[in-house]
Design a protein around this motif. Structure first.
Motif, PDB file in Angstrom:
ATOM      1  N   GLU A  88      27.148  16.984  17.068  1.00 24.71           N
ATOM      2  CA  GLU A  88      28.314  17.971  17.280  1.00 24.71           C
ATOM      3  C   GLU A  88      28.121  19.508  17.409  1.00 24.71           C
ATOM      4  OE1 GLU A  88      32.589  18.496  17.603  1.00 24.71           O
ATOM      5  OE2 GLU A  88      31.187  16.734  17.575  1.00 24.71           O
ATOM      6  N   VAL A  89      26.855  19.952  16.829  1.00 26.26           N
ATOM      7  CA  VAL A  89      26.386  21.406  16.864  1.00 26.26           C
ATOM      8  C   VAL A  89      26.084  21.635  18.198  1.00 26.26           C
ATOM      9  CG1 VAL A  89      24.941  23.062  15.847  1.00 26.26           C
ATOM     10  CG2 VAL A  89      26.416  21.710  14.417  1.00 26.26           C
ATOM     11  N   ARG A  92      28.817  21.674  20.688  1.00 24.45           N
ATOM     12  CA  ARG A  92      29.594  22.744  20.523  1.00 24.45           C
ATOM     13  C   ARG A  92      28.809  24.355  21.208  1.00 24.45           C
ATOM     14  NH1 ARG A  92      35.205  21.967  18.960  1.00 24.45           N
ATOM     15  NH2 ARG A  92      35.160  19.893  18.404  1.00 24.45           N
TER      16      ARG A  92
END
Length: 245
Positions: A88-89, A92
């Protein structure tokens, strides 16, 4: 990006299935190259193959083995959820204006639904029901939305049927790809992307049925790491393209 790990039913791997995984990965990377700062909008079209082909991998795994030990089910789901969090990081960082989670939660829910349909046990059916409810409630937060979660099941339902049944998952794939926006734009790229969504399941099945003789490198558990790593690599490429500030 998943369905990466093939269910270990025997020592003999399905070369066509491994090839499908590599091609799906390549399609995903091509799709994400559109965000490195170059005029590569046309890559949207081959990029539409990635998600349905990963869904087809999930359907193939579920179809091939109906009696899988529970330990494998939890391990399989665990890897998907682990890399959902890990990815997810980087996701993003690379796509700063993302309006959804990365694709792995969608694939994890889709796997549970397809397996619940196939296994028919109380536990599997219960998990499938929970997955459907989560997909319905959090549809706007999932990449490819509610229909994306249903795509592995749509693939599974017509897996052994004649080729023309591929229109069913093809339509589900179109529904998962914001067809209203694409249709209203009426651009060549958008309309070609819609057409690619429609034929992606058929193209994947043709590959699985007629590429049995190939033997590409096997995709094992290490391949989960390719998803977050490819975001970091493309982020590095974008910084090079942007040049010094």
């Amino acid at each position: 990006m998943h369905g990466i790990e093939t269910i270990p039913v025997s020592r003999v791997r399905d070369g066509a299935l491994d090839l499908l995984k590599w091609l799906a990965l390549l399609s995903m990377v091509l799709d994400h190259l559109r965000y490195v700062g170059l005029s590569l909008d046309g890559l949207y079209v081959p990029g539409r193959l990635a998600f349905p082909w990963f869904c087809l991998v999930i359907a193939a795994n579920v179809q091939r083995v109906k009696d899988v030990p529970a330990t494998f089910q939890w391990r399989y789901l665990g890897w998907l959820l682990l890399f959902s969090v890990i990815s997810e990081v980087p996701y993003r960082m690379f796509i700063a204006d993302a309006h959804s989670l990365n694709v792995l939660p969608t694939l994890a829910l889709g796997m549970l639904i397809a397996r619940g349909w196939q296994q028919k046990t109380a536990v599997d059916r219960g998990l499938a029901l929970i997955a459907v409810l989560l997909a319905a409630i959090f549809s706007t937060h999932l990449m490819f939305g509610f229909f994306g979660v249903l795509l592995p099941l749509a693939m599974l339902l017509v897996f052994r049927r004649p080729w023309y049944f591929s229109v069913v998952p093809g339509l589900v794939c179109v529904a998962a790809n914001q067809w209203q926006v694409l249709l209203s734009s009426a651009s060549v790229v958008a309309l070609s992307g819609l057409a690619m969504c429609l034929i992606a399941p058929l193209a994947g099945w043709v590959l699985l049925r007629h590429a049995k003789h190939v033997s590409p490198p096997a995709m094992r558990r290490w391949a989960y790491a390719l998803y977050p790593l490819h975001f970091l690599l493309l982020l590095f490429v974008r910084q090079i393209v942007a040049g010094p500030m």
